[in-house]
Design an enzyme around this catalytic site. Structure first.
Site, short mmCIF file in Angstrom:
data_model
loop_
_atom_site.label_atom_id
_atom_site.label_comp_id
_atom_site.label_asym_id
_atom_site.label_seq_id
_atom_site.Cartn_x
_atom_site.Cartn_y
_atom_site.Cartn_z
N SER A 225 0.84 -1.21 0.00
CA SER A 225 0.00 0.00 0.00
C SER A 225 0.86 1.24 0.00
O SER A 225 2.01 1.21 0.44
CB SER A 225 -0.88 0.01 1.25
OG SER A 225 -1.57 1.24 1.38
N TYR A 238 -2.37 -1.06 10.85
CA TYR A 238 -2.42 -1.51 9.45
C TYR A 238 -1.21 -0.99 8.66
O TYR A 238 -0.57 -1.75 7.93
CB TYR A 238 -3.72 -1.04 8.82
CG TYR A 238 -3.79 -1.22 7.32
CD1 TYR A 238 -4.18 -2.44 6.76
CD2 TYR A 238 -3.49 -0.18 6.44
CE1 TYR A 238 -4.26 -2.60 5.38
CE2 TYR A 238 -3.56 -0.33 5.07
CZ TYR A 238 -3.95 -1.54 4.55
OH TYR A 238 -4.01 -1.70 3.18
P1 NAD Z 1 -11.13 -6.56 0.02
O1 NAD Z 1 -11.91 -6.44 1.26
O2 NAD Z 1 -11.85 -6.75 -1.24
O3 NAD Z 1 -10.05 -7.70 0.13
C1 NAD Z 1 -9.45 -8.09 1.34
C2 NAD Z 1 -9.67 -9.58 1.46
O4 NAD Z 1 -8.88 -10.06 2.55
C3 NAD Z 1 -11.09 -9.96 1.79
O5 NAD Z 1 -11.86 -10.14 0.63
C4 NAD Z 1 -10.91 -11.27 2.56
O6 NAD Z 1 -11.18 -12.37 1.73
C5 NAD Z 1 -9.44 -11.28 2.90
N1 NAD Z 1 -9.23 -11.53 4.33
C6 NAD Z 1 -9.19 -10.63 5.33
N2 NAD Z 1 -8.97 -11.25 6.51
C7 NAD Z 1 -8.88 -12.57 6.24
C8 NAD Z 1 -8.65 -13.72 7.02
N3 NAD Z 1 -8.45 -13.65 8.36
N4 NAD Z 1 -8.63 -14.94 6.41
C9 NAD Z 1 -8.82 -15.03 5.08
N5 NAD Z 1 -9.02 -13.96 4.28
C10 NAD Z 1 -9.05 -12.75 4.85
O7 NAD Z 1 -10.25 -5.22 -0.03
P2 NAD Z 1 -9.03 -4.80 -0.95
O8 NAD Z 1 -8.93 -3.34 -0.74
O9 NAD Z 1 -9.12 -5.35 -2.31
O10 NAD Z 1 -7.79 -5.46 -0.22
C11 NAD Z 1 -6.83 -6.24 -0.91
C12 NAD Z 1 -5.46 -5.75 -0.57
O11 NAD Z 1 -5.31 -4.39 -1.02
C13 NAD Z 1 -5.13 -5.73 0.90
O12 NAD Z 1 -3.83 -6.24 1.10
C14 NAD Z 1 -5.15 -4.26 1.26
O13 NAD Z 1 -4.30 -3.97 2.34
C15 NAD Z 1 -4.65 -3.66 -0.02
N6 NAD Z 1 -4.90 -2.24 -0.21
C16 NAD Z 1 -6.16 -1.76 -0.36
C17 NAD Z 1 -6.35 -0.39 -0.56
C18 NAD Z 1 -7.72 0.17 -0.76
O14 NAD Z 1 -7.86 1.40 -0.77
N7 NAD Z 1 -8.75 -0.59 -0.94
C19 NAD Z 1 -5.26 0.46 -0.60
C20 NAD Z 1 -3.98 -0.06 -0.44
C21 NAD Z 1 -3.81 -1.41 -0.25
#
Ligand code: NAD
Ligand code: MG
Length: 333
Positions: A225, A238
């Site tokens: 991120s 986080y």
């Molecule tokens: P999202 O909620 O769609 O995906 C996160 C996924 O993590 C969930 O769908 C879930 O299946 C999984 N997860 C969480 N805890 C879990 C557990 N204990 N066991 C199994 N699965 C688990 O959201 P996203 O934003 O697509 O997140 C994906 C990645 O992107 C993450 O690593 C997040 O840190 C990163 N990210 C997101 C953003 C944003 O703005 N959305 C920004 C920077 C980084």
């Protein structure tokens, strides 16, 4: 190059995009309140390509469902078109039900890969849609629900994926937990542990389990991120896990280069995903989400799909230890 010469896979992949459309998008995107899929070809203005804030205030219990977001995120369901770049590859993606993981799963399948996804049991409705889309692309789809905070499950996840896919050569460690807390005083040890287990321990356990199966040419991709380098005040726990992710990518890349295994990261900025509406952001931030970036809008998961494909494919063969950003003009990878 193996990635580029399979006519059968290419036909399946290109055809798969259409089948996916038929299987899952039986009504128009706009009538479902989704972020409108942008035209694939021709010039597209990135500033006006997708919805801008203000967004409707909305909240779901963790981990949230993409299917319940308003507008629904675009993961490439109707827009991602493959061209055989991952023909015959075998991928495991954690958090593959929604967000960046889902966008990667759809893209990988349409590029010709068989795909296993992990997600939490509560996310079955989102996951079933992804499984249908992978199958519609003509590829093998494997659903492996379970909680990554459990070391034994992480090992079993990899073994099941290897067994059902018949091998493994792409690992996308993407799942994460994000909860906003105004003060460090609001973070209980239990919550801190939850975030560390999900974001730091699980990738460690999964990569250890996967490594013996990865042959030269394989690729590990971690979702990190912009928080790794520019942490927000309300994401104390986080943000440090994302610094750890960026760091392990760079360490492991050096360690695994002699084995021919590349390790890279993707660093999103504000992306419209369930993580943000299920405790990841305050309602105040959510309503204005992405508005502070130079493009004045959040990104959609599909806008990062091509980065995951590039890092997984043979075309990215000189990229290892790299972190690729997609943050709308703000933030650093
Ligand atoms: P999202 O909620 O769609 O995906 C996160 C996924 O993590 C969930 O769908 C879930 O299946 C999984 N997860 C969480 N805890 C879990 C557990 N204990 N066991 C199994 N699965 C688990 O959201 P996203 O934003 O697509 O997140 C994906 C990645 O992107 C993450 O690593 C997040 O840190 C990163 N990210 C997101 C953003 C944003 O703005 N959305 C920004 C920077 C980084
Ligand atoms: Mg999800």
């Amino acid at each position: 190059m193996k990635d580029d010469n399979s006519d059968i896979s290419r036909r399946q992949v290109v055809g798969g995009a259409g089948l996916g459309l038929a299987a899952v998008a039986s009504v128009s995107a706009s009538s479902r309140g989704e972020a409108a899929p942008a035209p694939i070809d021709g010039l597209v203005d990135p500033a006006s390509k997708y919805p801008k804030p203000p967004f409707a205030s909305q909240s779901q219990p963790w981990p949230g469902l993409a299917g319940k977001m308003e507008p629904k995120p675009d993961h490439g369901e109707t827009s991602y078109r493959g061209s055989g770049r991952l023909a015959g590859r075998k991928a495991l993606i954690t958090g593959g039900d929604s967000g960046m993981g889902r966008a990667a799963a759809i893209a990988f399948a349409r590029e010709g890969a068989d795909v296993a996804i992990n997600y939490l049991p509560d996310e079955e409705p989102d996951a079933l849609e992804v499984i249908a889309l992978i199958k519609a692309a003509g590829r093998k789809a494997v659903a492996i629900p379970g909680d990554l905070r459990d070391e034994a499950f992480c090992k079993q996840l990899v073994e099941t994926a290897v067994q059902k896919l018949g091998g493994l050569d792409i690992l996308v460690s993407n799942a994460a937990r994000q909860q906003t807390h105004a003060s460090i005083l609001d973070i209980s040890s239990e919550n801190f542990d939850w975030t560390m287990k999900t974001n730091i321990y699980a990738p460690f356990w999964i990569i250890k389990a996967a490594l013996p199966h990865l042959k030269p040419g394989s690729s590990i991709i971690g979702t990190t991120s912009e928080q790794a380098t520019d942490p927000s005040e309300d994401l104390y726990d986080y943000a440090q896990t994302k610094a750890a992710t960026t760091n392990y990518v760079r360490s492991l890349a050096k360690q695994l280069a002699p084995k021919g295994i590349r390790v890279n990261g993707v660093a999103p900025g504000p992306i419209w995903t369930p993580l943000q509406v299920s405790g990841g952001a305050t309602q105040e931030k959510l309503v204005k989400f992405g508005g502070m970036t130079p493009l004045k809008r959040p990104g959609q998961p599909v806008e990062l799909a091509g980065i995951y494909v590039q890092l997984a494919s043979n075309q990215g063969s000189y990229a290892t230890g790299q972190v690729y950003g997609a943050a709308g003009g703000a933030g650093m990878p």
